[in-house]
Design a protein around this motif. Structure first.
Motif, PDB file in Angstrom:
ATOM      1  N   PRO A 137      37.686  -9.662  34.263  1.00  0.00           N
ATOM      2  CA  PRO A 137      37.983 -10.254  35.580  1.00  0.00           C
ATOM      3  C   PRO A 137      38.700  -9.296  36.529  1.00  0.00           C
ATOM      4  CG  PRO A 137      38.573 -11.763  33.801  1.00  0.00           C
ATOM      5  CD  PRO A 137      38.267 -10.442  33.166  1.00  0.00           C
ATOM      6  N   HIS A 138      39.564  -8.438  35.994  1.00  0.00           N
ATOM      7  CA  HIS A 138      40.254  -7.471  36.861  1.00  0.00           C
ATOM      8  C   HIS A 138      39.252  -6.499  37.470  1.00  0.00           C
ATOM      9  CE1 HIS A 138      44.063  -8.965  35.428  1.00  0.00           C
ATOM     10  NE2 HIS A 138      43.784  -8.644  34.177  1.00  0.00           N
ATOM     11  N   MET A 139      38.276  -6.069  36.677  1.00  0.00           N
ATOM     12  CA  MET A 139      37.276  -5.140  37.178  1.00  0.00           C
ATOM     13  C   MET A 139      36.297  -5.827  38.121  1.00  0.00           C
ATOM     14  SD  MET A 139      36.547  -3.043  33.644  1.00  0.00           S
ATOM     15  CE  MET A 139      35.289  -2.039  34.410  1.00  0.00           C
ATOM     16  N   ALA A 140      35.996  -7.098  37.846  1.00  0.00           N
ATOM     17  CA  ALA A 140      34.985  -7.807  38.630  1.00  0.00           C
ATOM     18  C   ALA A 140      35.361  -7.875  40.110  1.00  0.00           C
ATOM     19  CB  ALA A 140      34.786  -9.213  38.065  1.00  0.00           C
ATOM     20  N   ALA A 141      36.648  -7.950  40.398  1.00  0.00           N
ATOM     21  CA  ALA A 141      37.077  -8.046  41.791  1.00  0.00           C
ATOM     22  C   ALA A 141      36.649  -6.831  42.611  1.00  0.00           C
ATOM     23  CB  ALA A 141      38.593  -8.217  41.855  1.00  0.00           C
ATOM     24  N   TYR A 142      36.426  -5.699  41.948  1.00  0.00           N
ATOM     25  CA  TYR A 142      36.069  -4.463  42.645  1.00  0.00           C
ATOM     26  C   TYR A 142      34.560  -4.239  42.730  1.00  0.00           C
ATOM     27  CZ  TYR A 142      41.008  -3.361  42.615  1.00  0.00           C
ATOM     28  OH  TYR A 142      42.367  -3.411  42.834  1.00  0.00           O
ATOM     29  N   ARG A 143      33.784  -5.177  42.185  1.00  0.00           N
ATOM     30  CA  ARG A 143      32.315  -5.147  42.307  1.00  0.00           C
ATOM     31  C   ARG A 143      31.744  -3.770  41.959  1.00  0.00           C
ATOM     32  NH1 ARG A 143      33.686  -6.311  47.188  1.00  0.00           N
ATOM     33  NH2 ARG A 143      32.098  -4.949  48.086  1.00  0.00           N
ATOM     34  N   LEU A 144      32.124  -3.261  40.803  1.00  0.00           N
ATOM     35  CA  LEU A 144      31.694  -1.916  40.401  1.00  0.00           C
ATOM     36  C   LEU A 144      30.179  -1.725  40.427  1.00  0.00           C
ATOM     37  CD1 LEU A 144      34.716  -1.699  39.433  1.00  0.00           C
ATOM     38  CD2 LEU A 144      33.842  -0.247  37.603  1.00  0.00           C
ATOM     39  N   PRO A 145      29.368  -2.724  39.999  1.00  0.00           N
ATOM     40  CA  PRO A 145      27.916  -2.475  40.002  1.00  0.00           C
ATOM     41  C   PRO A 145      27.361  -2.160  41.384  1.00  0.00           C
ATOM     42  CG  PRO A 145      28.446  -4.411  38.681  1.00  0.00           C
ATOM     43  CD  PRO A 145      29.701  -4.030  39.416  1.00  0.00           C
ATOM     44  N   GLU A 146      28.042  -2.594  42.443  1.00  0.00           N
ATOM     45  CA  GLU A 146      27.543  -2.389  43.800  1.00  0.00           C
ATOM     46  C   GLU A 146      27.981  -1.057  44.396  1.00  0.00           C
ATOM     47  OE1 GLU A 146      28.576  -5.731  46.268  1.00  0.00           O
ATOM     48  OE2 GLU A 146      28.437  -7.113  44.556  1.00  0.00           O
ATOM     49  N   VAL A 193      40.107  -7.040  47.686  1.00  0.00           N
ATOM     50  CA  VAL A 193      41.053  -6.608  46.659  1.00  0.00           C
ATOM     51  C   VAL A 193      42.439  -6.427  47.279  1.00  0.00           C
ATOM     52  CG1 VAL A 193      39.201  -5.474  45.396  1.00  0.00           C
ATOM     53  CG2 VAL A 193      40.626  -4.119  46.934  1.00  0.00           C
ATOM     54  N   ASP A 194      43.445  -6.405  46.426  1.00  0.00           N
ATOM     55  CA  ASP A 194      44.826  -6.243  46.881  1.00  0.00           C
ATOM     56  C   ASP A 194      45.006  -4.842  47.457  1.00  0.00           C
ATOM     57  OD1 ASP A 194      47.606  -5.959  47.143  1.00  0.00           O
ATOM     58  OD2 ASP A 194      47.974  -7.329  45.476  1.00  0.00           O
ATOM     59  N   GLU A 195      45.385  -4.761  48.718  1.00  0.00           N
ATOM     60  CA  GLU A 195      45.484  -3.469  49.398  1.00  0.00           C
ATOM     61  C   GLU A 195      46.749  -2.693  49.040  1.00  0.00           C
ATOM     62  OE1 GLU A 195      45.132  -4.232  53.545  1.00  0.00           O
ATOM     63  OE2 GLU A 195      43.039  -4.915  53.417  1.00  0.00           O
ATOM     64  N   ARG A 196      47.667  -3.304  48.304  1.00  0.00           N
ATOM     65  CA  ARG A 196      48.919  -2.637  47.971  1.00  0.00           C
ATOM     66  C   ARG A 196      48.973  -2.169  46.526  1.00  0.00           C
ATOM     67  NH1 ARG A 196      50.381  -0.513  51.520  1.00  0.00           N
ATOM     68  NH2 ARG A 196      52.440  -0.223  50.603  1.00  0.00           N
TER      69      ARG A 196
END
Length: 382
Positions: free
Chosen positions: A177-186, A268-271
């Motif tokens: 879930p932590h990685m999913a927020a960054y949409r790595l496949p895209e 994603v969290d910008e900080r």
């Protein structure tokens, strides 16, 4: 596929000290970093009998795009098939065993052996074998390339040479879930640097897993994010890591600390920056505006090939004047600073008088990684 299993020249009593709670634990013994027999065991038992990361899905997302991986004593081709889906095969012709590809990555028009021109489809099937028509009992269907088990989890291409590892979702576990927020496949690759580091692969993994060294080794990084910020994340799966928080007025990790060309990853969290190690060879750093991926490939007890790649939003890369150099140059400097101290560590461990030290209270993730290694050592030693 069977892999020779060499003996492990370590002592269980020493490894058990690493398995103790952090406040009482001792680090892995020196031979774990310097003995060629230990590395041979790791190739056979860590890299050839579990999931390893081959890279990002973009590298093999189109027909004929490939990467070549050297892991666990095998050479593997990962290639996009006719439908653009990744497939993995041993990099060995079924005629006389010649390697099919020698480049680290690229685009193939066809998969043909450079020796006697046996040709294969991107599904591994044998398509052409000159001068075999007159052979007795020659069935082309029996001479497909040897396939390697493959899975894609959150944009990472994982390989299991043994075919017997637990489900890949169990390997990634609660990290997903932590990685999913960054949409790595895209995301798409904006830069790549390959380093030849004269240090053991575990020393590099340990270095990544703590920032205790940051004030002295990385003063520029420490100005962007103080080394005592953030928190440790925990959960199921073979991984460790956590977060760091950007300093006031800082937008990202780059040469000037600012984002460029509206580069942010949406949602994603910008900080916050997340740093995770996925056992055994993957370091993934999730930034507000890009993702950085390191994959570690042991070549000798004191030598590791490190592939470092930077990934950005496709829309960002399509912007006029897109230039990732501020992020790439910053991390290239940080990487080289890390490699320097890892190499110093490797040199010091060669001393006949070296004994492993204790962990500090700021090395919880180092201890977590070492325990992943130590638990596998103990399975063999017991």
């Amino acid at each position: 596929m069977a892999v020779a299993n060499p003996s492990l020249p370590l002592y269980a009593a020493e490894i058990e000290r690493t398995m103790l709670p952090l406040e009482r634990a001792t680090q892995l013994p020196g031979p774990a970093f310097t003995d060629p027999s230990v590395l041979a065991w790791e190739h056979a038992n860590l890299f050839a009998r579990g999931w390893v990361c081959a890279g990002h899905i973009e590298q093999v997302s189109n027909r004929g795009r490939f990467v070549r991986i050297e892991a666990g004593g095998e050479s593997v081709i990962v290639v996009g098939d006719d439908d653009g889906l990744p497939r993995a095969f041993l990099n060995t012709c079924r005629h006389r065993g010649a390697r099919l590809v020698d480049e680290p990555e690229g685009q193939l028009r066809r998969l043909q052996c450079p020796y006697h021109a046996w040709a294969y489809g991107f599904d591994g099937s044998l398509k052409s074998a000159p001068f075999t028509d007159g052979l007795a009992d020659f069935d082309p269907g029996c001479f497909a390339l040897h396939e390697v088990r493959l899975a894609v989890v959150e944009g990472l291409v994982l390989l299991d040479l043994s075919g017997e590892a637990p489900a890949p979702q169990d390997h990634i576990g609660d990290l997903a879930p932590h990685m999913a927020a960054y949409r790595l496949p895209e995301l798409r690759r904006g830069a790549r640097i390959v380093y030849d580091v004269h240090a053991n692969w575990k020393a590099i993994a340990e270095n990544y897993s703590e920032c205790l060294h940051c004030p002295g080794v990385h003063p520029e990084l420490n100005r962007l994010s103080h080394y005592l910020t953030g928190e440790t994340y925990e959960g199921a799966g073979l991984w460790c890591g956590g977060s760091m928080t950007l300093a006031d007025g800082v937008e990202t990790m780059s040469t000037d600390g600012a984002t460029h060309a509206r580069r942010a990853i949406a949602g994603v969290d910008e900080r916050v920056i997340l740093y995770f190690l996925i056992f055994p060879n993957t370091l993934v750093s999730l930034h507000p505006d890009y993702v950085m991926l390191h994959t570690l490939w042991p070549k000798a007890p004191d030598r590791t090939e490190v592939v470092c790649e930077w990934f950005f939003e496709p829309e960002t890369m399509a912007e006029p004047g897109f230039d990732p150099s501020d992020a790439v140059e910053f991390w290239d400097q940080v990487n080289r600073e890390d490699w320097h101290v890892c190499q110093l560590t490797q040199q010091g461990m060669r001393s006949a008088r070296f004994t492993p030290g204790r962990y500090t209270t700021q090395e919880g993730d180092v201890h977590a990684f070492d325990q992943m290694v130590a638990s596998r050592y103990l399975e063999a030693l017991r």
